[in-house]
Motif scaffolding. Structure first.
Motif, PDB file in Angstrom:
ATOM      1  N   ALA A 130       5.098   7.807 -20.815  1.00 29.02           N
ATOM      2  CA  ALA A 130       5.441   8.170 -19.403  1.00 29.02           C
ATOM      3  C   ALA A 130       4.372   7.234 -18.448  1.00 29.02           C
ATOM      4  O   ALA A 130       4.756   6.876 -17.539  1.00 29.02           O
ATOM      5  CB  ALA A 130       5.193   9.766 -19.072  1.00 29.02           C
ATOM      6  N   LEU A 131       3.341   7.236 -19.132  1.00 32.74           N
ATOM      7  CA  LEU A 131       2.502   6.277 -18.305  1.00 32.74           C
ATOM      8  C   LEU A 131       2.594   4.964 -18.344  1.00 32.74           C
ATOM      9  O   LEU A 131       2.741   4.175 -17.368  1.00 32.74           O
ATOM     10  CB  LEU A 131       1.016   6.220 -18.758  1.00 32.74           C
ATOM     11  CG  LEU A 131       0.169   7.802 -18.265  1.00 32.74           C
ATOM     12  CD1 LEU A 131      -1.137   7.911 -19.173  1.00 32.74           C
ATOM     13  CD2 LEU A 131       0.289   8.080 -16.976  1.00 32.74           C
ATOM     14  N   TYR A 132       3.330   4.274 -19.585  1.00 33.99           N
ATOM     15  CA  TYR A 132       3.824   2.930 -19.331  1.00 33.99           C
ATOM     16  C   TYR A 132       4.902   2.722 -18.672  1.00 33.99           C
ATOM     17  O   TYR A 132       4.988   1.733 -17.967  1.00 33.99           O
ATOM     18  CB  TYR A 132       4.192   2.610 -20.821  1.00 33.99           C
ATOM     19  CG  TYR A 132       4.564   1.117 -21.073  1.00 33.99           C
ATOM     20  CD1 TYR A 132       3.605   0.191 -21.009  1.00 33.99           C
ATOM     21  CD2 TYR A 132       5.868   0.846 -21.141  1.00 33.99           C
ATOM     22  CE1 TYR A 132       3.910  -1.025 -21.216  1.00 33.99           C
ATOM     23  CE2 TYR A 132       6.434  -0.453 -21.278  1.00 33.99           C
ATOM     24  CZ  TYR A 132       5.323  -1.383 -21.261  1.00 33.99           C
ATOM     25  OH  TYR A 132       5.582  -2.809 -21.377  1.00 33.99           O
ATOM     26  N   VAL A 133       5.942   3.810 -18.643  1.00 32.81           N
ATOM     27  CA  VAL A 133       6.906   3.568 -17.769  1.00 32.81           C
ATOM     28  C   VAL A 133       6.570   3.643 -16.357  1.00 32.81           C
ATOM     29  O   VAL A 133       7.097   2.722 -15.663  1.00 32.81           O
ATOM     30  CB  VAL A 133       8.033   4.718 -18.155  1.00 32.81           C
ATOM     31  CG1 VAL A 133       9.204   4.768 -16.993  1.00 32.81           C
ATOM     32  CG2 VAL A 133       8.589   4.442 -19.515  1.00 32.81           C
ATOM     33  N   ASN A 134       5.686   4.403 -15.893  1.00 29.44           N
ATOM     34  CA  ASN A 134       5.194   4.569 -14.684  1.00 29.44           C
ATOM     35  C   ASN A 134       4.432   3.166 -14.082  1.00 29.44           C
ATOM     36  O   ASN A 134       4.799   2.647 -13.032  1.00 29.44           O
ATOM     37  CB  ASN A 134       4.149   5.633 -14.295  1.00 29.44           C
ATOM     38  CG  ASN A 134       3.724   5.816 -13.129  1.00 29.44           C
ATOM     39  OD1 ASN A 134       4.395   5.534 -11.927  1.00 29.44           O
ATOM     40  ND2 ASN A 134       2.268   6.018 -12.684  1.00 29.44           N
ATOM     41  N   PHE A 135       3.909   2.724 -14.951  1.00 29.42           N
ATOM     42  CA  PHE A 135       3.129   1.318 -14.864  1.00 29.42           C
ATOM     43  C   PHE A 135       4.247   0.086 -14.357  1.00 29.42           C
ATOM     44  O   PHE A 135       4.138  -0.570 -13.694  1.00 29.42           O
ATOM     45  CB  PHE A 135       2.383   0.852 -15.997  1.00 29.42           C
ATOM     46  CG  PHE A 135       1.814  -0.500 -15.706  1.00 29.42           C
ATOM     47  CD1 PHE A 135       0.558  -0.794 -15.280  1.00 29.42           C
ATOM     48  CD2 PHE A 135       2.363  -1.365 -16.749  1.00 29.42           C
ATOM     49  CE1 PHE A 135       0.299  -2.097 -15.106  1.00 29.42           C
ATOM     50  CE2 PHE A 135       1.874  -2.987 -16.663  1.00 29.42           C
ATOM     51  CZ  PHE A 135       0.860  -3.013 -15.838  1.00 29.42           C
ATOM     52  N   CYS A 136       5.387   0.209 -15.593  1.00 25.08           N
ATOM     53  CA  CYS A 136       6.418  -0.767 -15.127  1.00 25.08           C
ATOM     54  C   CYS A 136       7.261  -0.507 -13.733  1.00 25.08           C
ATOM     55  O   CYS A 136       7.630  -1.362 -13.103  1.00 25.08           O
ATOM     56  CB  CYS A 136       7.428  -0.618 -16.190  1.00 25.08           C
ATOM     57  SG  CYS A 136       6.584  -1.105 -17.907  1.00 25.08           S
ATOM     58  N   ALA A 156       5.411  -1.914 -10.935  1.00 24.67           N
ATOM     59  CA  ALA A 156       5.438  -3.451 -10.941  1.00 24.67           C
ATOM     60  C   ALA A 156       6.753  -3.429 -10.170  1.00 24.67           C
ATOM     61  O   ALA A 156       6.737  -4.614  -9.477  1.00 24.67           O
ATOM     62  CB  ALA A 156       5.555  -3.975 -12.408  1.00 24.67           C
ATOM     63  N   LEU A 157       7.716  -2.967 -10.610  1.00 25.49           N
ATOM     64  CA  LEU A 157       9.088  -2.977  -9.868  1.00 25.49           C
ATOM     65  C   LEU A 157       8.881  -2.877  -8.518  1.00 25.49           C
ATOM     66  O   LEU A 157       9.402  -3.632  -7.628  1.00 25.49           O
ATOM     67  CB  LEU A 157       9.999  -2.092 -10.542  1.00 25.49           C
ATOM     68  CG  LEU A 157      11.603  -2.391 -10.082  1.00 25.49           C
ATOM     69  CD1 LEU A 157      12.168  -3.694 -10.287  1.00 25.49           C
ATOM     70  CD2 LEU A 157      12.488  -1.317 -10.583  1.00 25.49           C
ATOM     71  N   VAL A 158       8.225  -1.660  -8.140  1.00 22.32           N
ATOM     72  CA  VAL A 158       7.951  -1.583  -6.527  1.00 22.32           C
ATOM     73  C   VAL A 158       7.393  -2.430  -5.956  1.00 22.32           C
ATOM     74  O   VAL A 158       7.556  -3.233  -4.819  1.00 22.32           O
ATOM     75  CB  VAL A 158       7.238  -0.373  -6.366  1.00 22.32           C
ATOM     76  CG1 VAL A 158       6.932  -0.086  -4.809  1.00 22.32           C
ATOM     77  CG2 VAL A 158       7.986   0.913  -6.811  1.00 22.32           C
ATOM     78  N   ARG A 159       6.114  -3.312  -6.635  1.00 16.96           N
ATOM     79  CA  ARG A 159       5.552  -4.254  -6.170  1.00 16.96           C
ATOM     80  C   ARG A 159       6.352  -5.735  -5.925  1.00 16.96           C
ATOM     81  O   ARG A 159       6.512  -6.281  -4.783  1.00 16.96           O
ATOM     82  CB  ARG A 159       4.382  -4.670  -6.721  1.00 16.96           C
ATOM     83  CG  ARG A 159       3.500  -5.993  -6.504  1.00 16.96           C
ATOM     84  CD  ARG A 159       2.904  -5.698  -5.081  1.00 16.96           C
ATOM     85  NE  ARG A 159       2.193  -6.978  -4.833  1.00 16.96           N
ATOM     86  CZ  ARG A 159       2.653  -7.944  -3.897  1.00 16.96           C
ATOM     87  NH1 ARG A 159       3.632  -7.627  -3.474  1.00 16.96           N
ATOM     88  NH2 ARG A 159       1.823  -8.840  -3.571  1.00 16.96           N
ATOM     89  N   VAL A 160       7.203  -5.957  -6.880  1.00 13.63           N
ATOM     90  CA  VAL A 160       8.005  -7.107  -7.028  1.00 13.63           C
ATOM     91  C   VAL A 160       9.197  -7.001  -6.031  1.00 13.63           C
ATOM     92  O   VAL A 160       9.373  -8.190  -5.577  1.00 13.63           O
ATOM     93  CB  VAL A 160       8.436  -7.472  -8.431  1.00 13.63           C
ATOM     94  CG1 VAL A 160       9.481  -8.632  -8.551  1.00 13.63           C
ATOM     95  CG2 VAL A 160       7.461  -7.698  -9.338  1.00 13.63           C
ATOM     96  N   ASN A 180       9.522   6.008  -8.650  1.00 13.16           N
ATOM     97  CA  ASN A 180       8.220   5.597  -8.991  1.00 13.16           C
ATOM     98  C   ASN A 180       7.108   6.782  -8.684  1.00 13.16           C
ATOM     99  O   ASN A 180       6.201   7.237  -9.577  1.00 13.16           O
ATOM    100  CB  ASN A 180       7.566   4.301  -8.137  1.00 13.16           C
ATOM    101  CG  ASN A 180       6.042   4.084  -8.667  1.00 13.16           C
ATOM    102  OD1 ASN A 180       5.776   4.368  -9.909  1.00 13.16           O
ATOM    103  ND2 ASN A 180       5.544   3.460  -7.752  1.00 13.16           N
ATOM    104  N   ARG A 181       7.480   7.512  -7.430  1.00 10.88           N
ATOM    105  CA  ARG A 181       6.659   8.691  -7.388  1.00 10.88           C
ATOM    106  C   ARG A 181       6.926   9.881  -8.076  1.00 10.88           C
ATOM    107  O   ARG A 181       6.071  10.666  -8.905  1.00 10.88           O
ATOM    108  CB  ARG A 181       7.057   9.324  -5.962  1.00 10.88           C
ATOM    109  CG  ARG A 181       6.446   8.349  -4.771  1.00 10.88           C
ATOM    110  CD  ARG A 181       6.919   9.062  -3.362  1.00 10.88           C
ATOM    111  NE  ARG A 181       6.473   8.026  -2.475  1.00 10.88           N
ATOM    112  CZ  ARG A 181       6.754   8.688  -1.209  1.00 10.88           C
ATOM    113  NH1 ARG A 181       7.083   9.724  -0.576  1.00 10.88           N
ATOM    114  NH2 ARG A 181       6.356   7.889   0.030  1.00 10.88           N
ATOM    115  N   ILE A 182       8.013  10.047  -8.838  1.00  2.74           N
ATOM    116  CA  ILE A 182       8.537  11.129  -9.670  1.00  2.74           C
ATOM    117  C   ILE A 182       8.098  10.852 -11.000  1.00  2.74           C
ATOM    118  O   ILE A 182       7.431  11.732 -11.684  1.00  2.74           O
ATOM    119  CB  ILE A 182      10.115  11.185  -9.836  1.00  2.74           C
ATOM    120  CG1 ILE A 182      10.783  11.401  -8.415  1.00  2.74           C
ATOM    121  CG2 ILE A 182      10.667  12.084 -10.882  1.00  2.74           C
ATOM    122  CD1 ILE A 182      10.234  12.940  -7.983  1.00  2.74           C
ATOM    123  N   LEU A 183       8.080   9.401 -11.422  1.00  3.36           N
ATOM    124  CA  LEU A 183       7.440   9.000 -12.680  1.00  3.36           C
ATOM    125  C   LEU A 183       5.801   9.342 -12.480  1.00  3.36           C
ATOM    126  O   LEU A 183       5.185   9.600 -13.490  1.00  3.36           O
ATOM    127  CB  LEU A 183       7.752   7.711 -12.947  1.00  3.36           C
ATOM    128  CG  LEU A 183       9.070   7.480 -13.278  1.00  3.36           C
ATOM    129  CD1 LEU A 183       9.530   5.971 -13.436  1.00  3.36           C
ATOM    130  CD2 LEU A 183       9.522   8.173 -14.524  1.00  3.36           C
TER     131      LEU A 183
END
Length: 80
Positions: A18-24, A27-31, A62-65
């Protein structure tokens, strides 16, 4: 005879994923520059659910994750 794992060992892989998917997703939000897809917090455009359009969906997911990661981390902390 099989050795039984501690009760928190069951939550560790789920929390890590869950934390890894949130991290990714962060990154998608940022990109994609989706950081302002939902300009207000905790709602999104004044509603509990975002409008089903690009940046808002990316930001809100991203907020949900993140909420899922917080919940699992808290559950893991409570088990230790």
């Amino acid at each position: 005879m099989l050795r039984r794992l501690p009760s928190f060992a069951f939550l560790v892989p789920f929390t890590w994923i869950a934390l890894y998917v949130n991290f990714c997703s962060g990154a998608l939000v940022r990109v994609t520059n989706s950081g302002l897809g939902c300009p207000d917090w905790p709602l999104c455009h004044g509603n509990a659910t975002p409008p089903m359009a690009g940046h808002a969906v990316i930001e809100f997911s991203n907020r949900i994750l993140a909420a899922l990661g917080i919940f699992l981390s808290s559950a893991l902390f409570g088990r230790v």
